[in-house]
Scaffold this active site. Structure first.
Site, PDB file in Angstrom:
ATOM      1  N   ILE A  64       0.859  -1.182   0.000  1.00 58.25           N
ATOM      2  CA  ILE A  64       0.000   0.000   0.000  1.00 58.25           C
ATOM      3  C   ILE A  64       0.899   1.237   0.000  1.00 58.25           C
ATOM      4  CG2 ILE A  64      -1.935   1.208   1.070  1.00 58.25           C
ATOM      5  CD1 ILE A  64      -2.630  -1.359   2.556  1.00 58.25           C
ATOM      6  N   PRO A  65       1.518   1.544  -1.144  1.00 61.45           N
ATOM      7  CA  PRO A  65       2.291   2.787  -1.203  1.00 61.45           C
ATOM      8  C   PRO A  65       1.343   3.969  -1.037  1.00 61.45           C
ATOM      9  CG  PRO A  65       2.104   1.804  -3.383  1.00 61.45           C
ATOM     10  CD  PRO A  65       1.503   0.837  -2.419  1.00 61.45           C
ATOM     11  N   HIS A  66       1.838   5.033  -0.417  1.00 64.10           N
ATOM     12  CA  HIS A  66       0.982   6.191  -0.184  1.00 64.10           C
ATOM     13  C   HIS A  66       1.823   7.442  -0.040  1.00 64.10           C
ATOM     14  CE1 HIS A  66       1.883   4.264   3.694  1.00 64.10           C
ATOM     15  NE2 HIS A  66       1.936   5.484   4.189  1.00 64.10           N
ATOM     16  N   GLY A  67       1.151   8.554  -0.160  1.00 62.98           N
ATOM     17  CA  GLY A  67       1.829   9.833  -0.020  1.00 62.98           C
ATOM     18  C   GLY A  67       0.821  10.955   0.107  1.00 62.98           C
ATOM     19  N   LEU A 102      -2.426   4.999  -2.389  1.00 61.38           N
ATOM     20  CA  LEU A 102      -3.284   6.008  -1.778  1.00 61.38           C
ATOM     21  C   LEU A 102      -2.569   7.345  -1.798  1.00 61.38           C
ATOM     22  CD1 LEU A 102      -4.682   4.177   1.363  1.00 61.38           C
ATOM     23  CD2 LEU A 102      -5.918   4.780  -0.707  1.00 61.38           C
TER      24      LEU A 102
END
Length: 155
Positions: A64-67, A102
């Site tokens: 779940i990469p996110h920033g 996300l």
């Protein structure tokens, strides 16, 4: 918050030929740019900056990469199912083939955390993960991901 609130059908990808985490992030950023109107380079930088803090690979082939991105209007998700798992420096050292990106507006602490929590709950469901890995079309994957809440409860 339901996945349908943050995930558009056109934001579901079935990826072939992706060999590296960077290639994956470029594809996710490009798709997110089309959805948000933000420059792909800006989104890519946000994803990669967060990833430098530690891998967002959770284990069991899931990441779940996110920033956070200034100027983003709301939380946005992009889902990718890879045809071949890639090295991701996940917690269990296994390659990743299920990815949910996300992106959240800067300063959206609660909404960002709610989205992360919801996605993590959905992606912990082993039956759903098996189903997603077997589906061939983006439309079918979208339908499985946005099914009613009861369908995502872990067995």
């Amino acid at each position: 918050m339901e996945l349908a609130d943050i995930l558009a059908e056109q934001a579901v990808l079935t990826c072939t030929g992706v060999k590296t985490k960077h290639q994956l992030f470029e594809q996710l950023a490009s798709t997110a740019a089309g959805l948000t109107g933000r420059p792909a380079g800006e989104l890519l930088a946000a994803i990669e900056n967060r990833e430098e803090l530690g891998s967002t690979g959770l284990g069991n082939g899931i990441a779940i990469p996110h920033g956070k991105v200034a100027g983003l209007k709301q939380v946005c998700a992009v889902f990718a199912r890879l045809d071949e798992p890639i090295e991701f420096d996940a917690l269990d050292d296994l390659p990743v083939d299920i990815v949910m990106l996300l992106l959240a507006p800067t300063g959206s602490g609660a909404d960002h955390l709610k989205a992360l929590s919801r996605v993590a709950r959905v992606l912990r469901n082993e039956d759903l993960m098996d189903q997603l890995r077997g589906l061939q079309s983006s439309a079918a994957i979208y339908q499985a991901l946005t099914a009613p809440v009861a369908a995502h409860r872990a067995a």
